[in-house]
Write an enzyme that holds these catalytic residues in place. Structure first.
Site, PDB file in Angstrom:
ATOM      1  N   ASP A  16      39.331  37.101  29.796  1.00 41.40           N
ATOM      2  CA  ASP A  16      40.620  36.863  29.127  1.00 41.40           C
ATOM      3  C   ASP A  16      40.671  37.623  27.798  1.00 41.40           C
ATOM      4  OD1 ASP A  16      43.121  35.797  28.825  1.00 41.40           O
ATOM      5  OD2 ASP A  16      42.507  33.698  28.863  1.00 41.40           O
ATOM      6  N   HIS A 207      42.399  25.018  28.623  1.00 39.19           N
ATOM      7  CA  HIS A 207      42.342  26.457  28.321  1.00 39.19           C
ATOM      8  C   HIS A 207      43.483  26.722  27.330  1.00 39.19           C
ATOM      9  CE1 HIS A 207      41.944  30.814  29.750  1.00 39.19           C
ATOM     10  NE2 HIS A 207      43.128  30.832  29.161  1.00 39.19           N
ATOM     11  N   CYS A 240      47.393  37.470  27.249  1.00 38.00           N
ATOM     12  CA  CYS A 240      47.684  37.766  28.656  1.00 38.00           C
ATOM     13  C   CYS A 240      48.680  38.917  28.724  1.00 38.00           C
ATOM     14  CB  CYS A 240      48.253  36.521  29.325  1.00 38.00           C
ATOM     15  SG  CYS A 240      48.719  36.841  31.040  1.00 38.00           S
ATOM     16  N   ASN A 249      42.616  33.416  23.144  1.00 40.51           N
ATOM     17  CA  ASN A 249      42.151  32.034  23.317  1.00 40.51           C
ATOM     18  C   ASN A 249      41.654  31.526  21.979  1.00 40.51           C
ATOM     19  OD1 ASN A 249      41.347  33.364  26.161  1.00 40.51           O
ATOM     20  ND2 ASN A 249      41.812  31.192  26.359  1.00 40.51           N
TER      21      ASN A 249
HETATM   22  C1  LIG Z   1      47.976  39.591  42.903  1.00 46.24           C
HETATM   23  C2  LIG Z   1      48.320  41.068  42.930  1.00 46.24           C
HETATM   24  C3  LIG Z   1      47.182  41.868  43.553  1.00 46.24           C
HETATM   25  C4  LIG Z   1      49.563  41.230  43.773  1.00 46.24           C
HETATM   26  O1  LIG Z   1      50.062  42.558  43.607  1.00 46.24           O
HETATM   27  P1  LIG Z   1      51.158  43.179  44.555  1.00 46.24           P
HETATM   28  O2  LIG Z   1      51.601  44.485  43.962  1.00 46.24           O
HETATM   29  O3  LIG Z   1      52.201  42.167  44.848  1.00 46.24           O
HETATM   30  O4  LIG Z   1      50.330  43.282  45.900  1.00 46.24           O
HETATM   31  P2  LIG Z   1      49.818  44.416  46.816  1.00 46.24           P
HETATM   32  O5  LIG Z   1      49.031  43.710  47.857  1.00 46.24           O
HETATM   33  O6  LIG Z   1      50.967  45.295  47.215  1.00 46.24           O
HETATM   34  O7  LIG Z   1      48.804  45.260  45.913  1.00 46.24           O
HETATM   35  C5  LIG Z   1      49.197  46.282  45.018  1.00 46.24           C
HETATM   36  C6  LIG Z   1      48.086  47.304  44.939  1.00 46.24           C
HETATM   37  O8  LIG Z   1      46.912  46.685  44.409  1.00 46.24           O
HETATM   38  C7  LIG Z   1      45.855  46.735  45.353  1.00 46.24           C
HETATM   39  N1  LIG Z   1      45.148  45.451  45.313  1.00 46.24           N
HETATM   40  C8  LIG Z   1      45.610  44.253  45.712  1.00 46.24           C
HETATM   41  N2  LIG Z   1      44.706  43.315  45.469  1.00 46.24           N
HETATM   42  C9  LIG Z   1      43.643  43.924  44.915  1.00 46.24           C
HETATM   43  C10 LIG Z   1      42.397  43.450  44.445  1.00 46.24           C
HETATM   44  N3  LIG Z   1      42.060  42.166  44.500  1.00 46.24           N
HETATM   45  N4  LIG Z   1      41.538  44.340  43.920  1.00 46.24           N
HETATM   46  C11 LIG Z   1      41.867  45.655  43.855  1.00 46.24           C
HETATM   47  N5  LIG Z   1      43.050  46.156  44.268  1.00 46.24           N
HETATM   48  C12 LIG Z   1      43.920  45.289  44.806  1.00 46.24           C
HETATM   49  C13 LIG Z   1      46.518  46.988  46.695  1.00 46.24           C
HETATM   50  O9  LIG Z   1      45.638  47.627  47.581  1.00 46.24           O
HETATM   51  C14 LIG Z   1      47.667  47.869  46.290  1.00 46.24           C
HETATM   52  O10 LIG Z   1      47.186  49.174  46.050  1.00 46.24           O
HETATM   53  P3  LIG Z   1      47.995  50.457  46.632  1.00 46.24           P
HETATM   54  O11 LIG Z   1      48.083  50.236  48.103  1.00 46.24           O
HETATM   55  O12 LIG Z   1      49.318  50.400  45.943  1.00 46.24           O
HETATM   56  O13 LIG Z   1      47.139  51.613  46.210  1.00 46.24           O
HETATM   57  C15 LIG Z   1      48.618  41.586  41.497  1.00 46.24           C
HETATM   58  O14 LIG Z   1      49.787  40.983  41.044  1.00 46.24           O
HETATM   59  C16 LIG Z   1      47.505  41.346  40.548  1.00 46.24           C
HETATM   60  O15 LIG Z   1      46.419  41.873  40.683  1.00 46.24           O
HETATM   61  N6  LIG Z   1      47.773  40.529  39.479  1.00 46.24           N
HETATM   62  C17 LIG Z   1      46.749  40.177  38.536  1.00 46.24           C
HETATM   63  C18 LIG Z   1      47.383  39.831  37.235  1.00 46.24           C
HETATM   64  C19 LIG Z   1      46.318  39.415  36.255  1.00 46.24           C
HETATM   65  O16 LIG Z   1      45.135  39.661  36.419  1.00 46.24           O
HETATM   66  N7  LIG Z   1      46.795  38.769  35.153  1.00 46.24           N
HETATM   67  C20 LIG Z   1      45.916  38.333  34.123  1.00 46.24           C
HETATM   68  C21 LIG Z   1      45.040  37.212  34.536  1.00 46.24           C
HETATM   69  S1  LIG Z   1      45.845  35.631  34.588  1.00 46.24           S
HETATM   70  C22 LIG Z   1      45.661  35.038  33.015  1.00 46.24           C
HETATM   71  O17 LIG Z   1      45.239  35.748  32.153  1.00 46.24           O
HETATM   72  C23 LIG Z   1      45.978  33.601  32.783  1.00 46.24           C
HETATM   73  C24 LIG Z   1      44.722  32.723  32.635  1.00 46.24           C
HETATM   74  C25 LIG Z   1      43.944  32.644  33.942  1.00 46.24           C
HETATM   75  O18 LIG Z   1      43.852  33.239  31.641  1.00 46.24           O
HETATM   76  C26 LIG Z   1      45.132  31.296  32.242  1.00 46.24           C
HETATM   77  C27 LIG Z   1      46.200  31.261  31.146  1.00 46.24           C
HETATM   78  O19 LIG Z   1      45.921  31.421  29.952  1.00 46.24           O
HETATM   79  O20 LIG Z   1      47.357  31.097  31.541  1.00 46.24           O
END
Ligand SMILES: CC(C)(COP(=O)([O-])OP(=O)([O-])OC[C@H]1O[C@@H](n2cnc3c(N)ncnc32)[C@H](O)[C@@H]1OP(=O)([O-])[O-])[C@@H](O)C(=O)NCCC(=O)NCCSC(=O)C[C@@](C)(O)CC(=O)[O-]
Length: 304
Positions: A16, A207, A240, A249
């Protein structure tokens, strides 16, 4: 005042804390950060994310980070895994605990993981099943459990509903996240009381982001509701990418100073964490956001 004798701190700085950094941070720095944190005694370090590198480029080297670290027995290494692809990569990299991360707000769910809350829970199901089959710990995170940057205050029932569904999926632990740090102590207490009516308090964590300086008070309020697991980030790093304006955090040094000052055990070495906070802030070219960390550094400099 009710106070637990022991609290578990999950150090989320390497994930994070760093995920929002614009400049790509060398993998070697990430590895050193994880190693120094585990050596400081954290029972749990959130070390990486196996998400799309198009969405969060900073976390693209999760596999290399996990392969490069020196694993400390007694530390659980966690990573975010939004889908099966992420889960498989995390498993291959040797992660001990995977985190499925949803939201209690529809708008945030769409911005963060590009799907609705219901769709996200359907997507998490196979990840949860795969984690159980592989004997990997499973954590479920609820973003915007108190408020959302796009929708305003989150109804408590929404957070409780997502918590129930994550529990039904087999989550060992459930994170109640104040993603934008707008929550205040009374509301945190109410949300935690409501969530712990459906989930054992021993399995719920707080968190808290510290955007409005409320995080320590919120931790104290959550402890009154029986919560004994908290997330924090060394030097208060972070934010984020999908919650603009939200700061990091709560700083780990500040949390440790408060807990140790109240006689609550964490097993973590505050002086070591203060040194790590000073070091990583230098690596990122900025001052630490931790008040306790800065005070300890000043005291050390004066004594030298
Ligand atoms: C969920 C998705 C993947 C949907 O993303 P999408 O665009 O809807 O889905 P997709 O399946 O079309 O994937 C897009 C591209 O990513 C690739 N892909 C797909 N999955 C993966 C993977 N696992 N690893 C590597 N690559 C991946 C996939 O292959 C594709 O590549 P392309 O075909 O275009 O070349 C996207 O929205 C995403 O990765 N989001 C992550 C966002 C994120 O990490 N945010 C920060 C963390 S959350 C946070 O900080 C909050 C927290 C937890 O701390 C608590 C709080 O404080 O609230």
């Amino acid at each position: 005042m009710y106070l637990p004798s022991k609290v578990k701190i999950v150090e989320v700085g390497p994930r994070d804390g760093l995920q929002n950094e614009k400049q790509f941070i060398d993998t070697a720095v990430k590895i050193e950060l994880v190693d120094r944190l585990s050596a400081a005694g954290f029972p749990n370090v959130e070390a990486a994310s196996f998400v799309s590198p198009k969405w969060v480029p900073q976390m693209a080297d999760g596999t290399e980070v996990m392969r490069g670290i020196r694993r400390r027995p007694g530390t659980v290494y966690s990573a975010l895994t939004p889908n099966l692809r992420g889960f498989e990569a995390a498993l291959a990299a040797g992660i001990d605990e995977v985190v499925i991360f949803g939201a209690a707000s529809e708008a945030f769910s769409q911005r963060n993981i590009n799907c609705s809350i219901d769709e996200s829970l359907v997507r998490f199901e196979p990840v949860a099943q795969a984690a159980k089959a592989a004997g990997i710990r499973l954590r479920g995170s609820i973003s915007c459990a108190l408020a959302c940057p796009y929708q305003g205050e989150t109804p408590i029932a929404s957070a409780v509903n997502v918590a129930q569904r994550l529990l039904a999926m087999g989550c060992d632990e459930i994170d109640v996240a104040d993603t934008i740090g707008t929550g205040t102590a009374r509301r945190v207490y109410d949300v935690m009381r409501a969530v712990t009516e459906v989930v054992d308090p021993a399995r719920v964590s707080g968190h808290f982001h510290d955007t409005y300086g409320q995080a320590l008070a919120n931790i104290l309020a959550a402890m009154q509701a029986g919560i004994t697991i908290f997330h924090s980030s060394v030097a208060g790093l972070g934010g984020c990418p999908y919650a603009k304006g939200a700061t990091g955090n709560v700083a780990t040094e500040d949390v440790l100073y408060m807990l140790h000052g109240m006689g609550i055990e964490t097993g973590v070495d505050l002086d070591a964490v203060a040194d790590i906070g000073h070091w990583i802030s230098g690596q990122l070219g900025r001052k630490s956001s931790s008040r306790a960390g800065s005070a300890l550094a000043a005291r050390k400099a004066a004594a030298a």
